[in-house]
Design a protein around this motif. Structure first.
Motif, PDB file in Angstrom:
ATOM      1  N   HIS A 113      41.892  37.932  23.753  1.00 35.79           N
ATOM      2  CA  HIS A 113      42.396  37.439  22.471  1.00 35.79           C
ATOM      3  C   HIS A 113      41.845  36.062  22.119  1.00 35.79           C
ATOM      4  O   HIS A 113      41.741  35.712  20.937  1.00 35.79           O
ATOM      5  N   LYS A 114      41.486  35.247  23.112  1.00 40.36           N
ATOM      6  CA  LYS A 114      40.982  33.898  22.809  1.00 40.36           C
ATOM      7  C   LYS A 114      39.556  33.935  22.264  1.00 40.36           C
ATOM      8  O   LYS A 114      39.150  33.089  21.474  1.00 40.36           O
ATOM      9  N   GLU A 115      38.789  34.938  22.663  1.00 40.81           N
ATOM     10  CA  GLU A 115      37.387  35.018  22.261  1.00 40.81           C
ATOM     11  C   GLU A 115      37.211  35.691  20.902  1.00 40.81           C
ATOM     12  O   GLU A 115      36.324  35.351  20.141  1.00 40.81           O
ATOM     13  N   GLY A 116      38.057  36.676  20.595  1.00 43.07           N
ATOM     14  CA  GLY A 116      37.927  37.414  19.357  1.00 43.07           C
ATOM     15  C   GLY A 116      37.074  38.664  19.551  1.00 43.07           C
ATOM     16  O   GLY A 116      36.568  38.907  20.631  1.00 43.07           O
ATOM     17  N   PRO A 117      36.948  39.479  18.478  1.00 43.56           N
ATOM     18  CA  PRO A 117      37.346  39.198  17.095  1.00 43.56           C
ATOM     19  C   PRO A 117      38.679  39.817  16.681  1.00 43.56           C
ATOM     20  O   PRO A 117      38.961  39.910  15.486  1.00 43.56           O
ATOM     21  N   ALA A 118      39.503  40.266  17.631  1.00 42.22           N
ATOM     22  CA  ALA A 118      40.627  41.127  17.246  1.00 42.22           C
ATOM     23  C   ALA A 118      41.830  40.396  16.654  1.00 42.22           C
ATOM     24  O   ALA A 118      42.483  40.921  15.767  1.00 42.22           O
ATOM     25  N   TYR A 119      42.159  39.188  17.145  1.00 44.52           N
ATOM     26  CA  TYR A 119      43.440  38.575  16.774  1.00 44.52           C
ATOM     27  C   TYR A 119      43.214  37.128  16.341  1.00 44.52           C
ATOM     28  O   TYR A 119      43.318  36.203  17.148  1.00 44.52           O
ATOM     29  N   SER A 120      42.924  36.931  15.073  1.00 41.93           N
ATOM     30  CA  SER A 120      42.515  35.592  14.620  1.00 41.93           C
ATOM     31  C   SER A 120      43.585  34.543  14.889  1.00 41.93           C
ATOM     32  O   SER A 120      43.275  33.397  15.215  1.00 41.93           O
ATOM     33  N   ALA A 121      44.870  34.905  14.778  1.00 41.47           N
ATOM     34  CA  ALA A 121      45.937  33.922  14.980  1.00 41.47           C
ATOM     35  C   ALA A 121      46.041  33.474  16.432  1.00 41.47           C
ATOM     36  O   ALA A 121      46.660  32.442  16.718  1.00 41.47           O
ATOM     37  N   LEU A 122      45.440  34.230  17.359  1.00 40.75           N
ATOM     38  CA  LEU A 122      45.561  33.935  18.787  1.00 40.75           C
ATOM     39  C   LEU A 122      44.249  33.481  19.407  1.00 40.75           C
ATOM     40  O   LEU A 122      44.168  33.279  20.623  1.00 40.75           O
ATOM     41  N   MET A 123      43.217  33.314  18.592  1.00 43.48           N
ATOM     42  CA  MET A 123      41.919  32.879  19.105  1.00 43.48           C
ATOM     43  C   MET A 123      41.898  31.372  19.328  1.00 43.48           C
ATOM     44  O   MET A 123      42.677  30.622  18.735  1.00 43.48           O
ATOM     45  N   ASP A 124      40.968  30.936  20.173  1.00 39.11           N
ATOM     46  CA  ASP A 124      40.614  29.524  20.192  1.00 39.11           C
ATOM     47  C   ASP A 124      39.880  29.182  18.901  1.00 39.11           C
ATOM     48  O   ASP A 124      39.435  30.075  18.161  1.00 39.11           O
ATOM     49  N   ARG A 125      39.721  27.896  18.650  1.00 37.66           N
ATOM     50  CA  ARG A 125      39.035  27.458  17.431  1.00 37.66           C
ATOM     51  C   ARG A 125      37.528  27.488  17.673  1.00 37.66           C
ATOM     52  O   ARG A 125      36.957  26.567  18.254  1.00 37.66           O
ATOM     53  N   HIS A 126      36.871  28.544  17.232  1.00 38.30           N
ATOM     54  CA  HIS A 126      35.425  28.661  17.361  1.00 38.30           C
ATOM     55  C   HIS A 126      34.900  29.318  16.092  1.00 38.30           C
ATOM     56  O   HIS A 126      35.658  29.534  15.128  1.00 38.30           O
TER      57      HIS A 126
END
Length: 531
Positions: A113-126
């Motif tokens: 979830h931190k890398e993406g692309p599935a859950y934008s609200a739970l990603m790190d800022r990248h």
């Protein structure tokens, strides 16, 4: 079963030992630091993980806030937490220092979830997060400018008809209503509404403290797959969800090519953007399709339980507080008469809005708050905060600060309507609402603020006003005892975004004439809505 338990514990021992060694090294490193935040006593290795409840954790955090103050420290294994229950402190950390505290912590049982692309609200800022957030913000703003193209009102007419025909299923219909609105906006396919709600519920389970035990006892996540049911379930869940999103995306793409995809959908907006960039065929590599299908899919999914939970609590509140139900109905009848309320009535129905605003304060949909993580070392009030520390602005505690919310444990909509209350704002044609004004921390903080305020404002308002226009709500009466069936207002699923556990209320149409109008509206929209 006993042998399996022993095997799991045996395999987890190396990870637990590693955590212990890491914690000892952390203690030695910080031994010279004197300034510390207050907080409950921390025990070797475990911190306070042993007495943190997996259900209703916000009640424990509120209890500790009452004891230790508006900012305190605790730890679960080797993960440090800072819990905040003061708006000014939360603003100083999460808004003014948003460049430091806008990371997302690792949710162990939610893959990638931190890398993406599935859950934008739970990603790190990248870059993936920035691109998706910018696109979603523009898409949501455009939809709000058109008040979501009338989908809210049309689906509400369907909902009222179902409620009239089968009121016992009101909880199922409420979540499905939210799922249908979002699925129409995403792909023009309201038939996905129920699947949308179920998918959202499964995702929330995996990201919650009350979900898989691997979210609290994280070393268990690293057990081999053949004895790891939590890992195997998440592999299956994520694969199914992403395949569902991708299939809907491709179906919408085929409709776009045929020219029959409505231009009021987010999918249309995305494909039209591709064409403006010169991609007439709409063909894309698989990774770009995954990026876009997840972006639209998650925007669609997150709007289900974030809204259905507050709506279910609103129905509960009206059943338990008939005096406020009657005040809202009198206002609705004066303004709307024999027509179903619509978003155009927003300015003239402040009591309805106050009941909604108070519902979300009284029974927050996100009582823990959504966690932020320090992206680098920092210092606040002389105390060093290490990179990786999780900051939680606890909504349950914030919503019960006596100076701002007197009598905070009780349902008091008048706090938004009457001068003299700390939360009162004028003009009442504008306030209260979910877009601005007091208590907007419900939607998060700083750079991680939720993008959904506008759809929450529209969808909850139309739902509340239309339901009270059509029906009287009250406690269900037990036919054997003649007494009201009790409702536990704090019984919830304990997900990070809450819905109440099933409860029973009485739902009766207000008059024969209102019933006729409800059925008339139902048949009107069913001609154009797919079931």
């Amino acid at each position: 079963m006993k042998d399996l338990t022993l095997l799991i514990l045996y395999l987890a021992i190396p990870s637990l030992l590693y955590s212990a060694v890491k914690q000892v090294l952390t203690w030695r490193k910080s031994a010279g630091s004197k300034a510390r935040f207050p907080g409950p006593q921390q025990f070797p290795i475990v911190g306070r993980v042993h007495d943190l409840p997996r259900f209703s954790l916000w009640l424990k955090f509120k209890e500790w806030a009452d004891e230790h103050g508006p900012i305190y420290y605790t730890r679960a294994l080797n993960q440090p937490f800072i819990i905040v229950s003061d708006e000014k402190i939360a603003e100083e950390l999460l808004v003014k220092r948003g460049h430091i505290y806008s990371g997302r912590p690792q949710i162990r049982s939610l893959i990638r979830h931190k890398e993406g692309p599935a859950y934008s609200a739970l990603m790190d800022r990248h870059d993936i997060w920035k691109t998706q957030r910018k696109w979603c913000h523009a898409a949501m703003a455009e939809a709000y400018r058109h008040h979501f193209y009338g989908h809210v009102e049309k689906e509400m007419k369907r909902y009222l008809g179902l409620l009239l025909l089968d009121p016992a299923r009101f909880l199922d219909y409420t979540r499905e209503y939210c799922g249908r609105v979002m699925s129409r906006l995403a792909w023009d396919d309201a038939t996905q509404g129920r699947t949308n709600g179920d998918s959202a519920d499964q995702t929330l389970h995996c990201m919650s403290v009350s979900g898989p035990i691997t979210n609290t006892l994280t070393p268990l996540w690293y057990l081999p797959a053949f004895v790891n049911p939590w890992y195997n379930y998440e592999i299956w869940r994520e694969r199914e969800q992403r395949a569902w999103w991708l299939n809907n995306f491709r179906l919408a793409k085929n409709r776009m090519r045929r020219g029959d995809l409505p231009n009021d959908t987010w999918a249309y907006r995305y494909f039209e953007q591709l064409r403006r960039e010169g991609n007439e065929s709409l063909d894309q590599p698989e990774d770009q399709e995954a990026f876009a299908s997840c972006m639209i899919g998650f925007l669609n999914l997150v709007g289900v339980v974030t809204i259905s939970g507050p709506l279910k609590f609103f129905l509960m509140a009206m059943a338990l507080h008939p005096e406020w139900q009657k005040k809202a109905q009198a206002e609705i009848d004066q303004v709307c008469g024999d027509r179903m309320p619509a978003i155009q009535d927003f300015a003239n129905l402040p009591t309805v809005r106050a009941c909604l605003k108070e519902t979300v304060r009284w029974r927050s949909g996100v009582p823990l708050g959504v966690p932020h993580q320090a992206e680098c070392d920092d210092e606040y009030r002389g105390v060093k905060i290490k990179k990786g520390t999780v900051i939680l602005a606890c909504e349950w505690a914030l919503n019960r600060v006596p100076a701002k919310y007197p009598d905070g444990d009780n349902y008091r909509p008048e706090r938004w309507l009457e001068p003299g209350w700390p939360t009162y704002q004028e003009p009442l044609t504008r306030y209260p609402n979910f877009r601005e004004g007091h208590s907007m921390h419900t939607f998060g903080w700083g750079r991680r603020t939720c993008l959904g305020q506008n759809i929450v404002d529209d969808e909850t308002f139309v739902f509340a006003a239309a339901t009270l226009w059509a029906f009287n709500l009250g406690p269900e009466i037990c036919p054997r005892t003649g007494q009201a069936v009790p409702i536990d207002t704090q019984a919830t699923n304990s997900h990070v975004i809450l819905e109440p556990l099933p409860y029973r209320i009485s739902i009766k149409v207000r008059s024969e004439e209102r019933g006729r109008l409800v059925l008339e509206g139902y048949h009107q929209v069913m001609r154009e809505l797919r079931v």
